[in-house]
Design an enzyme around this catalytic site. Structure first.
Site, PDB file in Angstrom:
ATOM      1  CE  LYS A 131     -20.853  -9.580  29.494  1.00 45.07           C
ATOM      2  NZ  LYS A 131     -19.627  -9.575  30.305  1.00 45.07           N
ATOM      3  CG  ASP A 171     -20.077 -13.387  30.326  1.00 44.19           C
ATOM      4  OD1 ASP A 171     -21.260 -13.749  30.503  1.00 44.19           O
ATOM      5  OD2 ASP A 171     -19.482 -12.640  31.115  1.00 44.19           O
TER       6      ASP A 171
END
Length: 451
Positions: A131, A171
């Site tokens: 991430k 995202d």
């Protein structure tokens, strides 16, 4: 929260990680819930402790931090922080989104990266977990300013990613515009055209059904949950939080399958439309959301609906609930309201929107609960399919991708359900998803040695 970690090895690792990262609450919740639920399988795998699998599992393989300097339209310089947490490459290249939002820091990114490891494992696709992102806020910025930021961000990140190393995606705060700017800069810096990012535009390697994937996948997963108790969506009232990509397409699929969605929300509050949000109304939501307008404009167009400023929709009476906005949406007091209102099922569309104590309350009160690492895995699943299409230099039709998505979500559901039945309590999707995702990663780590 006091996690009920019964296995001595899991408890020792938990004591160590909770002391070391006492200031990282989101990360600790993610780790605590996993260590609590995988104890039964750790008991049966002594090779895990011999190979320090858990100690390695809770530490990222690599954390990259860097500054991101950029100039606004007036020529004024700004500096943001950039991150990439490369958590695990045990079963494939690092895979996970980039988030541009003021709350981005190591706590949030480590929790998201840790969850991503198990989520990607559940898809059965060869993807590790990672991430990244920045504390940059695109709201109020011009396209030119966003472009300059994205180019500066990629000028550092490009050194650490690649189609066989680390494949980021979008995202929160990173949509098609931002992905395109970053892809263009990567291509310019590397002088190569590869599938290094997913969520790209259809014109340059993106996949059909990618925007729909997380929301559609959430509902496909829930459809399987309902089927286990002999039910479907028809006639069921649904509350959905958020009004972005996941909420929109979850609502769309619910409409198609006969559900009645009565709420959507954003950071300013929620709207309640007791007549139900149909496809025409949803198209209006998509239009005003694309222009970054707030949710209260809905009631100006549809005055029979109501807007509740500064509130969350969890006090609304409904059959099914879908938190699709962001982390930390549902606290214990919210869960109590939902149980009192006889909500029967909660399925997470966002990443960890439900606090641990709320999950425990749902389970004690027989509310069927689906954790995000299982129920919202559709987005990364189609990102994996985009990687496959890029590697083969071809493009599949919407119907092909959607069919593959539905099959993947069905497989994830069945794996989680059957694993829970084997190791924990039948119907405990939290334990089932954690154990199923963990076992695959753990076996790969043992096989590859101490790396």
């Amino acid at each position: 929260m006091d996690y009920k970690i019964k296995n001595a090895y899991c408890k020792r690792v938990w004591d160590d990680v909770s002391a070391r990262y006492a200031d990282q609450g989101h990360f600790l919740q993610a780790v605590g819930l996993v260590l609590e639920t995988i104890s039964p399988v750790v008991d049966k795998m002594p090779e895990l402790e011999k190979n320090a699998v858990l100690e390695r599992l809770v530490e990222p393989e690599r954390i990259i931090m860097f500054r991101v300097p950029w100039t606004d339209d007036k020529g004024k310089p700004h500096v943001n922080r950039g991150f990439r947490v490369q958590f695990s490459s045990a079963i494939g290249p690092y895979k996970g989104g980039l988030r541009f939002s003021p709350e981005v820091g190591l706590d949030v990114l480590k929790f998201l990266g840790f969850e991503q490891v198990l989520k990607n494992s559940l898809t059965t696709l060869p993807m590790g977990g990672g991430k990244g992102g920045s504390d940059f806020d695109a709201h109020g910025k011009s396209d030119a300013e966003v472009m300059r930021f994205c180019q500066s961000f990629m000028t550092e990140l490009y050194r650490h990613i690649g189609p066989d190393t680390d494949v980021p995606a979008g995202d929160k705060g990173v949509g098609g515009r931002e992905v395109a700017y970053m892809f263009g800069q990567y291509k310019r810096l590397r002088n190569e055209y590869t599938g290094v990012l997913t969520g790209k535009g259809l014109e340059f390697g993106g996949s059909l059904a990618r925007p729909e994937a997380t929301g559609y996948g959430l509902i496909y997963f829930t459809e399987c949950m309902l089927a286990k108790i002999g039910e479907d969506f028809k006639g069921k009232t649904c509350i959905v939080s958020g009004d972005g990509n996941v909420a929109q397409f979850a609502t769309e699929k619910l409409i198609q399958l006969g559900g009645k969605v009565i709420t959507l929300s954003d950071s300013t509050g929620y709207i309640l439309d007791e007549e139900g949000i149909d496809q025409k109304k949803l198209e209006y939501v998509k239009k005003f959301r694309a222009k970054h307008e707030k949710i209260d404009v809905y009631v100006k167009k549809y005055p029979k609906a109501k807007f509740f400023k500064g509130q969350k929709p969890w006090g609304v009476k409904a059959d099914l609930a879908f938190p699709c906005a962001t982390q930390d949406e549902i606290y214990l007091e919210d869960a109590k309201k939902m149980v009192a209102n006889k909500v029967r099922l909660v399925a997470e569309g966002a990443n960890m929107p439900t606090r641990a104590e709320a999950i425990e309350y749902f389970q004690k009160n027989k509310v069927i609960f689906a954790p995000g690492k299982a129920s919202n895995a559709g987005g990364v699943a189609v990102s994996g399919l985009e990687m496959s299409q890029n590697s083969e230099r071809l493009s599949w039709s919407f119907e092909e991708v959607d069919a593959k998505l539905k099959q993947i979500m069905t497989n994830i559901h069945d794996n989680a359900y059957n694993t829970a039945k084997k190791y924990a309590t039948e119907g405990d999707y939290v334990a089932g998803a954690n154990i199923a995702g963990f076992v695959k990663v753990a076996k790969a780590m043992v096989a590859q040695g101490l790396v």
